[in-house]
Design an enzyme around this catalytic site. Structure first.
Site, PDB file in Angstrom:
ATOM      1  N   LYS A 229     -17.491  -0.621   5.933  1.00 39.88           N
ATOM      2  CA  LYS A 229     -17.973  -1.603   4.969  1.00 39.88           C
ATOM      3  C   LYS A 229     -19.489  -1.494   4.749  1.00 39.88           C
ATOM      4  O   LYS A 229     -19.968  -1.549   3.613  1.00 39.88           O
ATOM      5  CB  LYS A 229     -17.612  -3.014   5.454  1.00 39.88           C
TER       6      LYS A 229
ATOM      7  N   MET B 261      24.377   8.899   2.853  1.00 39.87           N
ATOM      8  CA  MET B 261      24.324  10.199   3.524  1.00 39.87           C
ATOM      9  C   MET B 261      24.635  10.044   5.006  1.00 39.87           C
ATOM     10  O   MET B 261      25.336  10.883   5.588  1.00 39.87           O
ATOM     11  CB  MET B 261      22.945  10.843   3.324  1.00 39.87           C
TER      12      MET B 261
ATOM     13  N   PHE C   6     -11.474  -7.167  13.670  1.00 39.92           N
ATOM     14  CA  PHE C   6     -10.396  -7.612  12.790  1.00 39.92           C
ATOM     15  C   PHE C   6     -10.062  -6.515  11.775  1.00 39.92           C
ATOM     16  O   PHE C   6     -10.947  -5.965  11.133  1.00 39.92           O
ATOM     17  CB  PHE C   6     -10.813  -8.899  12.056  1.00 39.92           C
ATOM     18  N   GLN C   7      -8.791  -6.234  11.659  1.00 36.45           N
ATOM     19  CA  GLN C   7      -8.276  -5.194  10.759  1.00 36.45           C
ATOM     20  C   GLN C   7      -8.891  -3.824  11.016  1.00 36.45           C
ATOM     21  O   GLN C   7      -9.078  -3.030  10.102  1.00 36.45           O
ATOM     22  CB  GLN C   7      -8.432  -5.600   9.278  1.00 36.45           C
TER      23      GLN C   7
ATOM     24  N   GLU D  68       0.820  -1.228   0.000  1.00 33.68           N
ATOM     25  CA  GLU D  68       0.000   0.000   0.000  1.00 33.68           C
ATOM     26  C   GLU D  68       0.847   1.267   0.000  1.00 33.68           C
ATOM     27  O   GLU D  68       0.427   2.299  -0.518  1.00 33.68           O
ATOM     28  CB  GLU D  68      -0.958   0.006   1.198  1.00 33.68           C
TER      29      GLU D  68
END
Lengths: 175, 585
Positions: free
Chosen positions: B165, B487, B115-116, B53
């Site tokens: 949802k 760096m 969940f999630q 993602e």
């Protein structure tokens, strides 16, 4: 308890979920403590007014105010000058007061024009509203008797009606 | 009376995106967002399926960088939303218009540690311009329209829409709000675009009086499409120009008065011109600490005209003498008019001839430079960039990750046109370049897109080259591979007494094999003679991504350098120029 670094911000916001979190997180991320906070809907239920008192230097405050104004749901912000605003706060306190000193607490409450809300055998609950400095004085005196629990609301404030408007208004009316 | 169209929230979401002009989105489906992926099957919107993602977010940014249109990323709830946090913060720091759509658990389950589930709006509150948890399907079109309005007006930025949802599944009556309805629905959002006339006049007066002006261009010039107006102003007043990391390309590098990038790794002439200036005309720039060095010692003699659309930038770092809140293009056009009015009235610009020749002298005396490698020695990264630059097709878009390679890319490329440079400036996100390059190529499919990456950065997001191969997005990646977090290594060498701690990345992986495994062409380059043929080969391949692994000198450092927290007066020059430092006065 009035502090020279106290700033009073009056913030008009949309009355929606999450707005208070957005506002308060801008103070939190800079490590500024919010001294007091009062929120409620205004005359228009779509909007709420948040009165925030913070202890902060003027320069960083200016930056927070600008960042606050960037929040989409913030409509207006004004910093209120205590000299030019009316402020009110409410406190309720439960104080130790038995038979021997109950009368003194009642007398003190009456002098401050407070109210007695409940009386028990060893304590009583009193309330007082007024400007925050008056509440500070009352609280200080109550301490002498022993404060069991206390809650103050944090101040709410509005700008004073400006004098010209106040003196002009009656002129319009037939008197 | 026309019958209302009943559709699901998911259909309304996709339809709203179509109405908002979205042609492509980057994303990855999952449980809670799944309902939205069904109407996508019959949508005109192209969806690019990423491998992580974070990639979707940076692709959306790369797309927005080169098109000026908001990039769109859509992912599911919980871990997908947290994977978007870095790109959202990146977009927020660099004012990139972006729309993120995240799935959320059903409204009834919110707050139950389902969940999630995660508090996406809570997590992203301080790294988005705005975010919104949508609780009713009926609200979706308005929220989407508001999001595009907010992301693209005023100071651009990312807006996140969190959609539970059940809100996607429930039905609603379709509508699409008018622009006025959207504006009216946001009573607290009124960005200022026109500058204050009195301030504009004051700016014009200061510009005419200045004997040592510098035009200090920031990313806001590009966001406001102000490059043409700025070029006109420059032509009028002949002032030297510096282009910050976010403004590379806003003014042509070939212009003799363009001094290049200021700041920590800026050119000596850009840094010094700002230090010695009597008037900084800051346009869409925000006095970043990487530009100012020690603020108290920054441009001590200069008055400041600060043009920025964000009022919060005024006085944030340096108190301006003339603050102007407004759109850069509109304000610069007004300043030009105001200067014309003053000169028509008989006023004359102060003579800046001496200043111009002084600045030109610095530019000539202190060019960017490096020691070319002796025969048999390792390749120099700057050499690779010069060759790449000289062989790049016209209008090539250059993308960079974060670190030494990014600074060399900004220094050694020649940017002639706006929107040809994509990088992560404010947040400094390692791993930005591969996905951002993919997004840029999707946005400008007819232009060549080269990403310059470091070996450290590449290993953070390289998997998106699988996406590029499968979606047929032929980007070119040049890794300046020094086997180090370069760096950090440079800082440890200079400021920690060469005590190298956890910066050596080793000689693995085999980048060619890795590239091939992802469906790309992989080319390894070890010596200077191999550089040009490899670049030619890469430029000739347009049917798949190419990865060129330039094995470069491990210990090369970026110069000039202003050490963090020190004054710009204490600029560290490349070794060959150090004895000339006295001329920077």
């Amino acid at each position: 308890m009035s502090n020279p670094q106290h700033h009073i911000l009056s913030v008009l916001v949309e009355n929606r979920a999450g707005v208070l979190a957005r506002v308060s997180s801008l103070f939190a991320r800079r490590g500024f403590n919010i001294y007091s906070l009062a929120v409620a809907p205004t005359e228009d239920p779509d909007f709420s007014r948040i009165t925030i008192v913070v202890d902060v230097e003027s320069a960083p405050l200016e930056q927070v105010v600008k960042q606050l104004f960037k929040l989409i749901e913030v409509v207006r912000i004004s910093e209120l000058d205590p000299q030019r605003s009316v402020e009110r706060e409410l406190m309720i306190a439960t104080v130790k007061a038995g038979a021997d000193n109950r009368g003194q607490v009642v007398e003190l409450t009456n002098i401050f024009e407070g109210k007695i809300i409940a009386v028990g055998g060893e304590s009583m609950t009193v309330s007082l509203d007024g400007n925050p400095e008056k509440l500070d004085d009352f609280e200080e005196l109550l301490r002498g008797y022993g404060i069991v629990e206390m809650q103050r609301t944090g101040r709410v404030a509005l700008p004073k009606i400006d004098r010209e408007a106040r003196t002009r208004a009656p002129k319009g009316k037939a008197s | 009376m026309s019958k209302k169209q009943r559709i699901t929230g998911a259909e309304a979401l996709i339809k709203s995106l179509e109405h908002a002009g979205v042609d492509v989105m980057f994303g990855l489906p999952g449980g809670c967002i799944m309902p939205a992926y069904d109407p996508l099957l019959k949508s005109s919107i192209r969806h690019i399926l990423v491998r992580h993602e974070q990639g979707a977010g940076h692709m959306a940014e790369g797309y927005a960088h080169v098109t000026g249109r908001p990039g769109v990323a859509m992912v599911t709830s919980g871990p997908a939303a947290t994977n978007l946090v870095t790109p959202l913060c990146d977009a927020y720091m660099d004012s990139i218009p972006m729309i993120a759509i995240t799935g959320q658990v059903s409204t009834a389950a919110i707050g139950t540690d389902a969940f999630q589930e995660c508090d996406t709006v809570g997590i992203t509150r301080s790294i988005t311009k705005h975010n919104e948890l949508v609780m009713k399907a009926q609200d979706l079109p308005l929220v989407v329209a508001q999001a595009f309005h907010i992301a693209t007006t005023g100071r651009p930025g990312p807006v996140l829409i969190d959609v539970p949802k059940d809100v996607l599944i429930n039905e609603m009556d379709w509508y699409w709000p008018s622009e006025d309805e959207v504006a009216d629905s946001l009573p607290g959002y009124k960005p200022t675009s026109k500058g204050h006339p009195r301030m504009i006049k004051e700016a014009a007066r200061l510009i005419l009086q200045s004997e040592k002006p510098v035009l200090y261009l920031g990313g806001g010039v590009l966001k406001a499409h102000a490059a043409e107006a700025v070029a006109e102003l420059q032509k009028m007043i002949n002032a030297p120009v510096v282009t910050t990391l976010m403004a590379r390309g806003a003014f042509p590098d070939s212009h003799p008065m363009n001094l290049g990038m200021p700041g920590m790794h800026g050119t000596a002439s850009a840094v010094t011109a700002m230090q010695k200036s009597d008037l900084l005309i800051a346009l869409g720039a925000r006095f970043d600490d990487r530009v100012t060095g020690k603020v108290a010692a920054f441009a001590p003699e200069a008055k400041i005209i600060h043009v920025d659309i964000d009022p919060a930038e005024q006085g944030k770092v340096r108190r301006p003498d003339v603050p102007i809140v407004g759109d850069c293009r509109l304000v610069v056009e007004e300043i030009i008019k105001a200067i014309n009015e003053l000169t028509d009235g008989g006023e004359r610009q102060a003579d800046i001839g001496a200043w111009r020749s002084k600045v030109s002298g610095w530019k000539e005396q202190f060019p960017l430079t490096y020691e070319p490698s002796a025969p048999g020695e390792a390749l120099k990264p700057q050499y690779c960039l010069e060759q790449l630059r000289d062989s790049a097709p016209e209008d090539t878009i250059l993308v960079a990750g974060v670190g030494q390679h990014q600074m060399w890319a900004s220094q050694y490329w020649r940017f002639e046109k706006p929107y040809t440079w994509v990088n992560s400036g404010g947040l400094g996100t390692m791993g930005f370049s591969v996905p951002a390059a993919i997004g840029a190529k999707v946005g400008q499919p007819d232009k060549t897109v080269w990403a310059i990456d470091g070996d450290g950065c590449f290993q953070m997001t390289a998997q998106e080259l699988v996406t590029a191969s499968l979606e047929n997005i032929p980007v070119k990646i040049g890794i300046l591979n020094n086997s180090y977090l370069g760096m950090v290594r440079q800082w440890q060498e200079l400021f920690y007494d060469e005590r190298y701690s956890e910066v050596y990345l080793g000689s693995l992986p085999d980048f060619v094999k890795w590239a091939e495994a992802m469906g790309c062409v992989g080319i390894r380059v070890d010596s200077p003679e191999e550089v040009q043929p490899a670049i030619d080969k890469a430029n000739s391949i347009n049917d798949r991504p190419v990865v060129v692994d330039f094995r470069v000198a491990e210990l090369e450092k970026v110069f000039p350098m202003v050490a963090a927290g020190t004054s710009n007066d204490d600029i560290i020059l490349p070794e060959s120029q150090r004895e000339l430092k006295g001329f920077l006065k």
